[in-house]
Scaffold this motif. Structure first.
Motif, short mmCIF file in Angstrom:
data_model
loop_
_atom_site.label_atom_id
_atom_site.label_comp_id
_atom_site.label_asym_id
_atom_site.label_seq_id
_atom_site.Cartn_x
_atom_site.Cartn_y
_atom_site.Cartn_z
N THR A 210 0.85 -1.19 0.00
CA THR A 210 0.00 0.00 0.00
C THR A 210 0.88 1.25 0.00
O THR A 210 2.01 1.20 0.48
CB THR A 210 -0.91 0.01 1.24
N PRO A 211 0.39 2.39 -0.54
CA PRO A 211 -0.92 2.54 -1.21
C PRO A 211 -0.95 1.82 -2.56
O PRO A 211 0.08 1.70 -3.21
CB PRO A 211 -1.06 4.05 -1.38
N ALA A 212 -2.12 1.36 -2.97
CA ALA A 212 -2.25 0.60 -4.21
C ALA A 212 -3.60 0.95 -4.85
O ALA A 212 -4.54 1.33 -4.16
CB ALA A 212 -2.16 -0.90 -3.92
N PRO A 213 -3.74 0.79 -6.18
CA PRO A 213 -2.72 0.31 -7.12
C PRO A 213 -1.81 1.40 -7.68
O PRO A 213 -0.89 1.12 -8.40
CB PRO A 213 -3.55 -0.31 -8.23
N LEU A 214 -2.12 2.69 -7.34
CA LEU A 214 -1.33 3.80 -7.87
C LEU A 214 -0.74 4.61 -6.74
O LEU A 214 -1.34 4.72 -5.65
CB LEU A 214 -2.18 4.72 -8.75
N VAL A 215 0.43 5.18 -6.98
CA VAL A 215 1.03 6.11 -6.06
C VAL A 215 1.43 7.35 -6.87
O VAL A 215 2.02 7.24 -7.94
CB VAL A 215 2.25 5.49 -5.33
N TRP A 216 1.06 8.54 -6.36
CA TRP A 216 1.28 9.79 -7.09
C TRP A 216 2.44 10.57 -6.48
O TRP A 216 2.67 10.54 -5.28
CB TRP A 216 0.02 10.65 -7.06
#
Length: 380
Positions: A210-216
């Motif tokens: 985590t974080p998932a599925p994207l990290v900014w």
């Protein structure tokens, strides 16, 4: 050469083939050297059937050849079972008995003799009895521990032998506290044989990131801290956690840079443990857009490549709207327009209904006034 007192010791649970082939079992011989001293020498036990001369063994002294008749044999085909936590375990045990007397000897009753079976467990310097069984005398035996069951019986009932038997131990829903060295002993009148098994309990870990599925992240800034949860595994030893980045500026695969650390082990009621691994990545550039951070876990219960979880890095300002984003916006606008129209229709209906009720009310008042006036005129 004076006669020597010899004791032949055979380890049937650790069968090791030597140069003569798989019918040879490596063992040792203890020799009485006098004066209370013993000498231990290597030997080999050749298992064969029928008459014939022994094959030559250049590595052994010919004058020390002995003819040994194996009367009781105790063995297992699974000396090191590895059982999944919560699953049943079968600890295999077989034994065979060849009586030393002939059929003509009427001093012994025909049929297999009574035998006793005992299973003990030793672990971390402690040992205790798990199960004791004697077919036909079960009411005199102590109760089995941990729900253990043994298949204690002779497999055949020939009058004069040889006989084979089964003493396999069944453990239900194995837990970590049940692993260790299991000693199985078969007791016959004036004889006993023993074999040992090493039971290992295991459970592979679950891996989540985590974080998932994207990290900014913004160019020149570090992405948020990544948390890799390695949960409910056993044993706790042998765990390794690696951080990788795939598709970054340096190529398709490399070790992720940044500060990393591990938490303490968290113990669960079922005997398994969990652990958290953390990574604080370094600041990213435009080349990191679309790269994937991966947490890879290695454990003795997993294949050589281990098990991993990953997230995708999105750099702000470098990703335009996708087809899915357009479809989502269109559907949102369509639903919003429909909601506005529905609210308008509801407001118009409520307004119309209110006006109609007011008109009906005014007509009723006027009628009552006319009726009152007409009644007053008739009285005059």
């Amino acid at each position: 050469m004076k006669p020597l007192s010899l004791l032949l010791a055979v380890a049937l649970d650790l069968v090791t083939a030597v140069s003569a082939g798989p019918a040879v079992i490596e063992c040792w011989m203890v020799e009485d050297a006098g004066g209370g001293r013993l000498n231990k020498k290597p030997a080999a036990l050749l298992l064969r059937q029928g008459p014939g001369r022994l094959p030559p063994r250049p590595d052994l002294e010919p004058e020390l050849y002995l003819r040994v008749r194996v009367v009781l044999t105790v063995l297992t085909h699974t000396p090191t079972p590895q059982i999944q936590l919560g699953k049943d375990a079968l600890l295999d045990l077989k034994f065979a008995y060849m009586p030393p007397t002939s059929e003509a000897d009427i001093s012994l009753a025909p049929g297999p003799p009574l035998f006793g079976l005992e299973w003990r467990r030793q672990h971390l310097g402690k040992g205790h009895l798990v199960l004791a069984a004697t077919p036909g005398l079960s009411e005199q035996m102590p109760p089995a521990q941990e729900g253990a069951v043994a298949f204690a019986a002779w497999d055949d009932d020939e009058p004069w032998g040889p006989w084979t038997g089964n003493g396999t131990l069944w453990l239900r829903a194995v837990q970590p506290l049940q692993e260790g060295t299991y000693l199985a002993t078969v007791h016959l009148p004036y004889l006993q044989g023993q074999v040992s098994l090493e039971l290992a309990v295991q459970k592979p870990p679950k891996v989540s990131l985590t974080p998932a599925p994207l990290v900014w992240a913004t160019r020149g800034e570090a992405p948020p801290q990544l948390h890799c949860l390695v949960s409910h595994f056993y044993p706790s030893e042998g765990l390794e956690v690696e951080w990788e980045i795939r598709g970054g500026p340096e190529g398709s695969f490399q070790k992720a840079e940044g500060q990393r650390w591990l938490s303490a082990l968290h113990h669960h009621s079922d005997g398994t443990v969990s652990l958290s691994a953390y990574l604080q990545p370094v600041p990213v550039t435009a080349e990191h857009h679309g790269a994937r951070y991966a947490c890879r876990v290695h454990h003795p219960t997993l294949p050589a490549l281990g098990r991993s979880a990953e997230v995708t890095l999105e750099v702000a300002g470098l990703s335009g709207p996708t087809l899915e984003d357009g479809v989502g916006l269109f559907l949102s606008a369509f639903l919003l327009l429909g909601l506005i129209k529905a609210l308008g229709w509801a407001a118009a209906y409520m307004s119309t209904s209110k006006d109609s009720k007011e008109k009906h009310a005014s007509w009723g008042v006027a009628e009552r006034e006319v009726d009152a006036e007409s009644k007053a005129g008739s009285r005059i």
